[in-house]
Every structure is written in C-alpha cells, then in structure tokens.
Design a protein around this motif. Structure first.
Motif, PDB file in Angstrom:
ATOM      1  N   TYR A  34      35.490  35.514  35.811  1.00 20.75           N
ATOM      2  CA  TYR A  34      34.660  36.699  35.960  1.00 20.75           C
ATOM      3  C   TYR A  34      35.270  37.863  35.201  1.00 20.75           C
ATOM      4  O   TYR A  34      36.458  37.893  34.934  1.00 20.75           O
ATOM      5  CB  TYR A  34      34.460  37.071  37.434  1.00 20.75           C
ATOM      6  CG  TYR A  34      35.661  37.654  38.130  1.00 20.75           C
ATOM      7  CD1 TYR A  34      35.837  39.039  38.190  1.00 20.75           C
ATOM      8  CD2 TYR A  34      36.611  36.841  38.734  1.00 20.75           C
ATOM      9  CE1 TYR A  34      36.939  39.584  38.838  1.00 20.75           C
ATOM     10  CE2 TYR A  34      37.703  37.380  39.380  1.00 20.75           C
ATOM     11  CZ  TYR A  34      37.857  38.751  39.433  1.00 20.75           C
ATOM     12  OH  TYR A  34      38.944  39.287  40.071  1.00 20.75           O
ATOM     13  N   THR A  35      34.389  38.777  34.831  1.00 19.51           N
ATOM     14  CA  THR A  35      34.803  40.023  34.212  1.00 19.51           C
ATOM     15  C   THR A  35      34.180  41.160  35.016  1.00 19.51           C
ATOM     16  O   THR A  35      33.100  41.013  35.590  1.00 19.51           O
ATOM     17  CB  THR A  35      34.344  40.121  32.739  1.00 19.51           C
ATOM     18  OG1 THR A  35      32.929  40.002  32.671  1.00 19.51           O
ATOM     19  CG2 THR A  35      35.002  39.049  31.888  1.00 19.51           C
ATOM     20  N   VAL A  36      34.884  42.260  35.083  1.00 18.55           N
ATOM     21  CA  VAL A  36      34.394  43.427  35.814  1.00 18.55           C
ATOM     22  C   VAL A  36      33.567  44.278  34.852  1.00 18.55           C
ATOM     23  O   VAL A  36      34.059  44.696  33.802  1.00 18.55           O
ATOM     24  CB  VAL A  36      35.569  44.241  36.396  1.00 18.55           C
ATOM     25  CG1 VAL A  36      35.062  45.467  37.129  1.00 18.55           C
ATOM     26  CG2 VAL A  36      36.419  43.365  37.312  1.00 18.55           C
ATOM     27  N   TYR A  61      30.381  42.204  39.075  1.00 15.64           N
ATOM     28  CA  TYR A  61      31.311  41.220  38.536  1.00 15.64           C
ATOM     29  C   TYR A  61      30.499  40.102  37.897  1.00 15.64           C
ATOM     30  O   TYR A  61      29.741  39.412  38.578  1.00 15.64           O
ATOM     31  CB  TYR A  61      32.195  40.658  39.636  1.00 15.64           C
ATOM     32  CG  TYR A  61      33.277  41.588  40.123  1.00 15.64           C
ATOM     33  CD1 TYR A  61      33.221  42.955  39.904  1.00 15.64           C
ATOM     34  CD2 TYR A  61      34.364  41.101  40.817  1.00 15.64           C
ATOM     35  CE1 TYR A  61      34.215  43.805  40.359  1.00 15.64           C
ATOM     36  CE2 TYR A  61      35.375  41.940  41.274  1.00 15.64           C
ATOM     37  CZ  TYR A  61      35.287  43.290  41.051  1.00 15.64           C
ATOM     38  OH  TYR A  61      36.266  44.131  41.495  1.00 15.64           O
ATOM     39  N   HIS A  62      30.650  39.916  36.590  1.00 16.15           N
ATOM     40  CA  HIS A  62      29.941  38.861  35.871  1.00 16.15           C
ATOM     41  C   HIS A  62      30.726  37.564  36.030  1.00 16.15           C
ATOM     42  O   HIS A  62      31.860  37.461  35.555  1.00 16.15           O
ATOM     43  CB  HIS A  62      29.800  39.220  34.389  1.00 16.15           C
ATOM     44  CG  HIS A  62      28.802  40.296  34.150  1.00 16.15           C
ATOM     45  ND1 HIS A  62      27.759  40.150  33.277  1.00 16.15           N
ATOM     46  CD2 HIS A  62      28.661  41.530  34.693  1.00 16.15           C
ATOM     47  CE1 HIS A  62      27.025  41.245  33.284  1.00 16.15           C
ATOM     48  NE2 HIS A  62      27.562  42.102  34.135  1.00 16.15           N
ATOM     49  N   ARG A  85      32.054  37.567  46.537  1.00 15.47           N
ATOM     50  CA  ARG A  85      32.687  38.861  46.279  1.00 15.47           C
ATOM     51  C   ARG A  85      32.598  39.704  47.532  1.00 15.47           C
ATOM     52  O   ARG A  85      31.542  39.856  48.135  1.00 15.47           O
ATOM     53  CB  ARG A  85      32.000  39.594  45.127  1.00 15.47           C
ATOM     54  CG  ARG A  85      32.615  40.965  44.915  1.00 15.47           C
ATOM     55  CD  ARG A  85      31.983  41.711  43.779  1.00 15.47           C
ATOM     56  NE  ARG A  85      32.495  43.093  43.782  1.00 15.47           N
ATOM     57  CZ  ARG A  85      31.924  44.073  43.131  1.00 15.47           C
ATOM     58  NH1 ARG A  85      30.840  43.869  42.407  1.00 15.47           N
ATOM     59  NH2 ARG A  85      32.438  45.288  43.191  1.00 15.47           N
ATOM     60  N   ASP A  93      36.317  44.591  46.149  1.00 13.56           N
ATOM     61  CA  ASP A  93      36.838  44.335  44.806  1.00 13.56           C
ATOM     62  C   ASP A  93      37.562  42.997  44.687  1.00 13.56           C
ATOM     63  O   ASP A  93      38.358  42.805  43.773  1.00 13.56           O
ATOM     64  CB  ASP A  93      37.794  45.462  44.391  1.00 13.56           C
ATOM     65  CG  ASP A  93      37.050  46.770  44.161  1.00 13.56           C
ATOM     66  OD1 ASP A  93      35.840  46.723  43.878  1.00 13.56           O
ATOM     67  OD2 ASP A  93      37.677  47.830  44.268  1.00 13.56           O
ATOM     68  N   ILE A 102      37.335  38.668  44.569  1.00 16.40           N
ATOM     69  CA  ILE A 102      36.568  37.430  44.411  1.00 16.40           C
ATOM     70  C   ILE A 102      37.328  36.331  45.141  1.00 16.40           C
ATOM     71  O   ILE A 102      38.542  36.216  45.030  1.00 16.40           O
ATOM     72  CB  ILE A 102      36.420  37.057  42.918  1.00 16.40           C
ATOM     73  CG1 ILE A 102      35.517  38.048  42.200  1.00 16.40           C
ATOM     74  CG2 ILE A 102      35.912  35.629  42.751  1.00 16.40           C
ATOM     75  CD1 ILE A 102      34.044  37.892  42.476  1.00 16.40           C
TER      76      ILE A 102
END
Length: 85
Positions: free
Chosen positions: A17-19, A24-25, A71, A74, A76
């Motif tokens: 994942y990316t923020v 969050y993707h 999630r 903040d 995961i």
C-alpha cells in the motif's frame, strides 16, 4: 510503500500500500502456483474502518482460504485466516 507476501493456497503473491491524500491505496498481485496463467491484480482505496478480503475456494463444504487487509486509523493489518478441515 509497505509490502507483505500473501499465501492463498493455490495462489500466492504480494500486497502493498501507499499513502495517498484520498486514503491508503492497496494493491495485491496474485498468481496461481502451478499454472503459467497471467497474474491477477486487485486494487482498492481503504479509509479507516474498511477491509479488503481476498480468498480462494476449497472443496465443497470446506471454508475458503482467505486474507483480510484492513485499515484502522493509520495502521494496516493483514490477517491470514487459518483454514481448517
């Protein structure tokens, strides 16, 4: 970027994942372990309180093998369900 290997029995791969500003993707890429079929990619955007579930079926009457990516605030969390029977 944060990543983790995942194992769904007949399929395995990686999720990361990316923020981003909208959440969050999460991207999960899976491939079958014993076939040369192309991999499959799943993508979603998680906001706090949401969960993404990946699963593969098993024999009739048996529970699927599954991984839940959730999630909370903040953080995961990746939960791999242990298949029984």
């Amino acid at each position: 970027m944060h990543s983790r290997s995942i194992d769904l029995g007949a399929m395995s791969g990686v999720a990361y994942y990316t923020v981003e500003p909208d959440g969050y993707h999460v991207v999960a890429t899976l491939a079958q372990n014993d076939v040369s079929a192309p991999p499959v990619r799943f993508e979603t955007v998680l906001v706090s309180g949401q969960t993404m579930t990946l699963s593969t079926p098993r024999a009739a009457g048996m529970p699927p093998v599954k991984v839940e990516i959730s999630r909370t605030a903040d953080q995961i969390r990746v939960l791999e369900a242990v298949a029984t029977n």
